[in-house]
Design a protein around this motif. Sequence first.
Motif, PDB file in Angstrom:
ATOM      1  N   SER A 192       0.704  -1.379  -0.077  1.00  0.00           N
ATOM      2  CA  SER A 192       0.123  -0.085   0.000  1.00  0.00           C
ATOM      3  C   SER A 192       0.749   1.194   0.108  1.00  0.00           C
ATOM      4  O   SER A 192       0.146   2.361  -0.212  1.00  0.00           O
ATOM      5  CB  SER A 192      -0.902   0.147   1.180  1.00  0.00           C
ATOM      6  OG  SER A 192      -0.228   0.162   2.338  1.00  0.00           O
ATOM      7  N   TRP A 193       1.993   1.114   0.152  1.00  0.00           N
ATOM      8  CA  TRP A 193       3.071   2.252   0.353  1.00  0.00           C
ATOM      9  C   TRP A 193       3.692   2.724  -0.964  1.00  0.00           C
ATOM     10  O   TRP A 193       3.319   1.889  -2.193  1.00  0.00           O
ATOM     11  CB  TRP A 193       4.395   2.054   0.925  1.00  0.00           C
ATOM     12  CG  TRP A 193       4.164   1.909   2.422  1.00  0.00           C
ATOM     13  CD1 TRP A 193       2.788   1.607   3.078  1.00  0.00           C
ATOM     14  CD2 TRP A 193       5.055   2.155   3.516  1.00  0.00           C
ATOM     15  NE1 TRP A 193       3.148   1.648   4.543  1.00  0.00           N
ATOM     16  CE2 TRP A 193       4.524   1.820   4.661  1.00  0.00           C
ATOM     17  CE3 TRP A 193       6.312   2.380   3.617  1.00  0.00           C
ATOM     18  CZ2 TRP A 193       5.101   2.023   6.083  1.00  0.00           C
ATOM     19  CZ3 TRP A 193       7.148   2.415   4.550  1.00  0.00           C
ATOM     20  CH2 TRP A 193       6.585   2.341   5.811  1.00  0.00           C
ATOM     21  N   SER A 194       3.720   3.952  -1.449  1.00  0.00           N
ATOM     22  CA  SER A 194       4.422   4.567  -2.552  1.00  0.00           C
ATOM     23  C   SER A 194       5.423   4.999  -2.481  1.00  0.00           C
ATOM     24  O   SER A 194       6.038   5.208  -1.155  1.00  0.00           O
ATOM     25  CB  SER A 194       3.294   5.525  -3.126  1.00  0.00           C
ATOM     26  OG  SER A 194       3.088   6.639  -2.323  1.00  0.00           O
ATOM     27  N   VAL A 195       6.479   5.297  -3.496  1.00  0.00           N
ATOM     28  CA  VAL A 195       7.665   5.942  -3.386  1.00  0.00           C
ATOM     29  C   VAL A 195       7.586   7.265  -4.132  1.00  0.00           C
ATOM     30  O   VAL A 195       7.257   7.280  -5.639  1.00  0.00           O
ATOM     31  CB  VAL A 195       8.897   5.001  -3.985  1.00  0.00           C
ATOM     32  CG1 VAL A 195      10.090   5.687  -3.927  1.00  0.00           C
ATOM     33  CG2 VAL A 195       8.954   3.814  -3.392  1.00  0.00           C
ATOM     34  N   ILE A 196       7.857   8.351  -3.372  1.00  0.00           N
ATOM     35  CA  ILE A 196       7.731   9.634  -4.030  1.00  0.00           C
ATOM     36  C   ILE A 196       9.065  10.377  -3.956  1.00  0.00           C
ATOM     37  O   ILE A 196      10.254   9.714  -3.182  1.00  0.00           O
ATOM     38  CB  ILE A 196       6.914  10.534  -3.613  1.00  0.00           C
ATOM     39  CG1 ILE A 196       6.848  10.486  -2.017  1.00  0.00           C
ATOM     40  CG2 ILE A 196       5.382  10.049  -3.865  1.00  0.00           C
ATOM     41  CD1 ILE A 196       7.333  11.728  -1.252  1.00  0.00           C
ATOM     42  N   GLU A 197       9.531  11.460  -4.781  1.00  0.00           N
ATOM     43  CA  GLU A 197      10.563  12.093  -4.389  1.00  0.00           C
ATOM     44  C   GLU A 197      10.305  13.181  -3.532  1.00  0.00           C
ATOM     45  O   GLU A 197       9.170  13.654  -3.426  1.00  0.00           O
ATOM     46  CB  GLU A 197      11.051  12.620  -5.990  1.00  0.00           C
ATOM     47  CG  GLU A 197      11.334  11.851  -6.821  1.00  0.00           C
ATOM     48  CD  GLU A 197      12.042  12.490  -8.291  1.00  0.00           C
ATOM     49  OE1 GLU A 197      11.874  13.803  -8.599  1.00  0.00           O
ATOM     50  OE2 GLU A 197      12.673  11.764  -8.996  1.00  0.00           O
ATOM     51  N   LEU A 198      11.293  13.803  -2.795  1.00  0.00           N
ATOM     52  CA  LEU A 198      11.321  14.577  -1.554  1.00  0.00           C
ATOM     53  C   LEU A 198      10.561  16.124  -2.069  1.00  0.00           C
ATOM     54  O   LEU A 198       9.744  16.535  -1.275  1.00  0.00           O
ATOM     55  CB  LEU A 198      12.827  14.882  -1.177  1.00  0.00           C
ATOM     56  CG  LEU A 198      12.693  16.005  -0.044  1.00  0.00           C
ATOM     57  CD1 LEU A 198      11.974  15.410   1.247  1.00  0.00           C
ATOM     58  CD2 LEU A 198      14.044  16.236   0.379  1.00  0.00           C
ATOM     59  N   SER A 199      11.096  16.328  -3.380  1.00  0.00           N
ATOM     60  CA  SER A 199      10.249  17.568  -3.597  1.00  0.00           C
ATOM     61  C   SER A 199       8.886  17.649  -3.785  1.00  0.00           C
ATOM     62  O   SER A 199       8.079  18.551  -3.947  1.00  0.00           O
ATOM     63  CB  SER A 199      10.809  17.938  -5.099  1.00  0.00           C
ATOM     64  OG  SER A 199      10.812  17.146  -6.071  1.00  0.00           O
ATOM     65  N   PRO A 257      32.500  16.904   1.307  1.00  0.00           N
ATOM     66  CA  PRO A 257      31.288  16.548   1.022  1.00  0.00           C
ATOM     67  C   PRO A 257      29.899  17.455   1.136  1.00  0.00           C
ATOM     68  O   PRO A 257      29.969  18.278   1.893  1.00  0.00           O
ATOM     69  CB  PRO A 257      30.707  15.543   2.137  1.00  0.00           C
ATOM     70  CG  PRO A 257      32.352  15.354   2.901  1.00  0.00           C
ATOM     71  CD  PRO A 257      33.041  16.547   2.766  1.00  0.00           C
ATOM     72  N   LYS A 258      29.197  17.280   0.072  1.00  0.00           N
ATOM     73  CA  LYS A 258      28.054  18.434  -0.178  1.00  0.00           C
ATOM     74  C   LYS A 258      26.707  17.460  -0.756  1.00  0.00           C
ATOM     75  O   LYS A 258      27.087  16.717  -1.531  1.00  0.00           O
ATOM     76  CB  LYS A 258      28.414  19.396  -1.267  1.00  0.00           C
ATOM     77  CG  LYS A 258      27.570  20.359  -1.187  1.00  0.00           C
ATOM     78  CD  LYS A 258      27.869  21.436  -2.301  1.00  0.00           C
ATOM     79  CE  LYS A 258      27.154  22.655  -2.424  1.00  0.00           C
ATOM     80  NZ  LYS A 258      26.970  23.444  -1.093  1.00  0.00           N
ATOM     81  N   LEU A 259      25.546  17.946  -0.327  1.00  0.00           N
ATOM     82  CA  LEU A 259      24.418  17.766  -0.834  1.00  0.00           C
ATOM     83  C   LEU A 259      23.778  18.794  -1.392  1.00  0.00           C
ATOM     84  O   LEU A 259      23.238  19.805  -0.699  1.00  0.00           O
ATOM     85  CB  LEU A 259      23.305  16.905   0.468  1.00  0.00           C
ATOM     86  CG  LEU A 259      23.571  15.651   1.111  1.00  0.00           C
ATOM     87  CD1 LEU A 259      22.615  15.624   2.128  1.00  0.00           C
ATOM     88  CD2 LEU A 259      23.208  14.742  -0.010  1.00  0.00           C
ATOM     89  N   ASN A 260      23.678  19.003  -2.705  1.00  0.00           N
ATOM     90  CA  ASN A 260      23.336  20.102  -3.330  1.00  0.00           C
ATOM     91  C   ASN A 260      21.788  19.971  -3.411  1.00  0.00           C
ATOM     92  O   ASN A 260      21.241  19.008  -3.165  1.00  0.00           O
ATOM     93  CB  ASN A 260      23.952  20.334  -4.570  1.00  0.00           C
ATOM     94  CG  ASN A 260      23.622  19.318  -5.785  1.00  0.00           C
ATOM     95  OD1 ASN A 260      22.530  18.744  -5.855  1.00  0.00           O
ATOM     96  ND2 ASN A 260      24.828  18.900  -6.577  1.00  0.00           N
ATOM     97  N   LYS A 276      15.467  15.223  -5.369  1.00  0.00           N
ATOM     98  CA  LYS A 276      15.295  13.719  -6.272  1.00  0.00           C
ATOM     99  C   LYS A 276      15.468  12.411  -5.122  1.00  0.00           C
ATOM    100  O   LYS A 276      15.339  11.360  -5.478  1.00  0.00           O
ATOM    101  CB  LYS A 276      16.222  13.412  -7.263  1.00  0.00           C
ATOM    102  CG  LYS A 276      15.929  14.530  -8.285  1.00  0.00           C
ATOM    103  CD  LYS A 276      17.149  14.176  -9.471  1.00  0.00           C
ATOM    104  CE  LYS A 276      16.726  15.326 -10.635  1.00  0.00           C
ATOM    105  NZ  LYS A 276      17.827  14.755 -11.681  1.00  0.00           N
ATOM    106  N   ILE A 277      15.726  12.774  -3.721  1.00  0.00           N
ATOM    107  CA  ILE A 277      15.782  11.852  -2.797  1.00  0.00           C
ATOM    108  C   ILE A 277      14.419  11.065  -2.756  1.00  0.00           C
ATOM    109  O   ILE A 277      13.243  11.700  -2.702  1.00  0.00           O
ATOM    110  CB  ILE A 277      16.003  12.437  -1.465  1.00  0.00           C
ATOM    111  CG1 ILE A 277      17.549  12.629  -1.463  1.00  0.00           C
ATOM    112  CG2 ILE A 277      15.800  11.373  -0.359  1.00  0.00           C
ATOM    113  CD1 ILE A 277      17.961  13.606  -0.136  1.00  0.00           C
ATOM    114  N   LYS A 278      14.419   9.770  -2.759  1.00  0.00           N
ATOM    115  CA  LYS A 278      13.317   9.025  -2.743  1.00  0.00           C
ATOM    116  C   LYS A 278      12.742   8.661  -1.309  1.00  0.00           C
ATOM    117  O   LYS A 278      13.578   8.505  -0.534  1.00  0.00           O
ATOM    118  CB  LYS A 278      13.692   7.354  -3.313  1.00  0.00           C
ATOM    119  CG  LYS A 278      14.228   7.578  -4.770  1.00  0.00           C
ATOM    120  CD  LYS A 278      13.100   7.840  -5.825  1.00  0.00           C
ATOM    121  CE  LYS A 278      13.623   7.726  -7.202  1.00  0.00           C
ATOM    122  NZ  LYS A 278      12.682   8.049  -8.415  1.00  0.00           N
ATOM    123  N   VAL A 279      11.493   8.805  -1.179  1.00  0.00           N
ATOM    124  CA  VAL A 279      10.889   8.664   0.076  1.00  0.00           C
ATOM    125  C   VAL A 279       9.831   7.624   0.182  1.00  0.00           C
ATOM    126  O   VAL A 279       9.038   7.722  -0.661  1.00  0.00           O
ATOM    127  CB  VAL A 279      10.423  10.187   0.718  1.00  0.00           C
ATOM    128  CG1 VAL A 279       9.750  10.040   1.900  1.00  0.00           C
ATOM    129  CG2 VAL A 279      11.269  11.214   0.546  1.00  0.00           C
TER     130      VAL A 279
END
Length: 412
Positions: free
Chosen positions: A224-231, A340-343, A349-352
Motif C-alpha cells: 500500500s505504500w508508494s515511493v515519491i521524490e522529496l520535492s 562532502p556536499k548535498l546540493n 530527487k531523494i526517494k521517500v
Amino acid sequence: MSSNFKKTPFGFVPPNWSLNPLHSIVERVTEKNENRSENVLTISARDGLVNQKDYFNKSVASKNLSKYFYLRKGDFAYNKSYSKGYPYGVIKMLEKYPVGVVSTLYICFRNKKKDVNNEFLKYLFESSLWYNEVRMIAKEGGRAHGLLNIGVKEFFDIMLPFPTIKEQQKIAAILTSVDEAIEKTEQIIEQTETVKKGLMQQLFTKGIKHTEFKDSDIGELPVSWSVIELSEVVEILDGQRKPIKKADRELIDGEIPYYGASGIIDWVNDFIFDEPLVLLAEDGENLKSRNLPIAFKIVGKTWVNNHAHVLRPTSINIDYLEYYLESIDYEKYISGSAQPKLNQQTIRKIKVAYPSELEQNKIASILNEIDEKLISEKKGIEYLNSLKQGLMQQLLTGRVRVPINDNEEVSS
C-alpha cells in the motif's frame, strides 16, 4: 569563615588537612615505549585517556612509537592544551587499558605514596581546584600553538590539599558511586539508541502490521505504500537563508537559535523563520561520519545559515520526514570529496517511502516515545554531572566532611 578552617591557595580547608607539593606525592613517568605497545592514547576531557583511533577514527601519531611515554593503568597524563571549559588543560588517569603510550608533549606521573588514594587524586584533578596553582605558573604570553607554557619543575611544585587516607577513600567512594550511576545511564542511552536505529529500519521498510510487500526503487516495501521524490512533499526555502559572520553575530547576541548543518551553533536577537521546519545538512564531514544529526526539526523563531537546507513539509508528517531523512544512507547523493556536499538539485530527487497519513502519524508517534525516553535519560545525565561537580567542590575542600569510623573498612 569558621575558625575551624585554615586559609590556603584553594580557599579554606579543615586544619587537619595537609598541603603537599605534587612532587612529594607522585613521581614523573618518562619511561619510553621501545615499541612494547601500539595502544596510542589521547586525552578526552569527557572520556579520559582513550585509544586515539577510537577517538579520532584515525591515527594522528607518528609511525615510530619507540620514544612515546609508556603508561600503566593508574598512571596520570597532563595535556597542556587549553580549550573551552578547560583553560589550564586536562589531567586524566589511565583506567580503560592495562598499558598505553602517549606523546612526549604530555607530562606523565604516578602516585608513589601509600597514604594517598589514587581515586582521590583522580577526582582532585577532575575538579578545578588545581587551576589556581597552574594559573600562577603559566608564563604570560606563553600560549603558543594552543599549549600552555608550563615548566615541568614548576608543575610538580603545585600544592594540593589532602585529608587522611580514610577520608580520601570515603570521598573517592562517594564520587565513584555517582560515576557508576552516570555510566549506567549512559549504557541505557546507548542501548535505547541502538533499539531506535533498528526500529527505524524496520518501520521504514516493513511498516506496521503489513503482510504483503512489493519491490520498489528503494527496496521491499508494503504493497500500500508508494515511493515519491522529496520535492513532491516539501517546499525548499533555501533562498531565505542568510549566513552571519561570527564577529557580526557577537554584535547581535540574543536568545534565538542560529542553526548550521548539525544543529545550533550560536544565538542571535533576530529571526528568519517562525514555524516548524526540517533542516537537512548541506555540507561538511558529518555527511559521511554521521557523528551528529543530519536531519532535525526546528520550531519557533530561528535563524538558519547556508549550510543546511530548509524544508517546509506540505503533504507529509513533519516528524515522519525528520526521522526518515535521518535514517537513510546519503552516500549516493553526496558530491565532492574534500568537502562532502548535498546540493539542492540532488536532494529534490531523494526517494521517500510514503505510507498513508495515518501510518505516518503512528510511526512518528512510536519514534517520538523513544526520543522522549532518551531526553529523560539525558536530563538524568545532566543532573548527575551537576551533582558530581557540586560534591567535588564540597568534599575535596572539606566544606562537607564525611563521617569516618576508625574501625570502618573503606575500599581503596
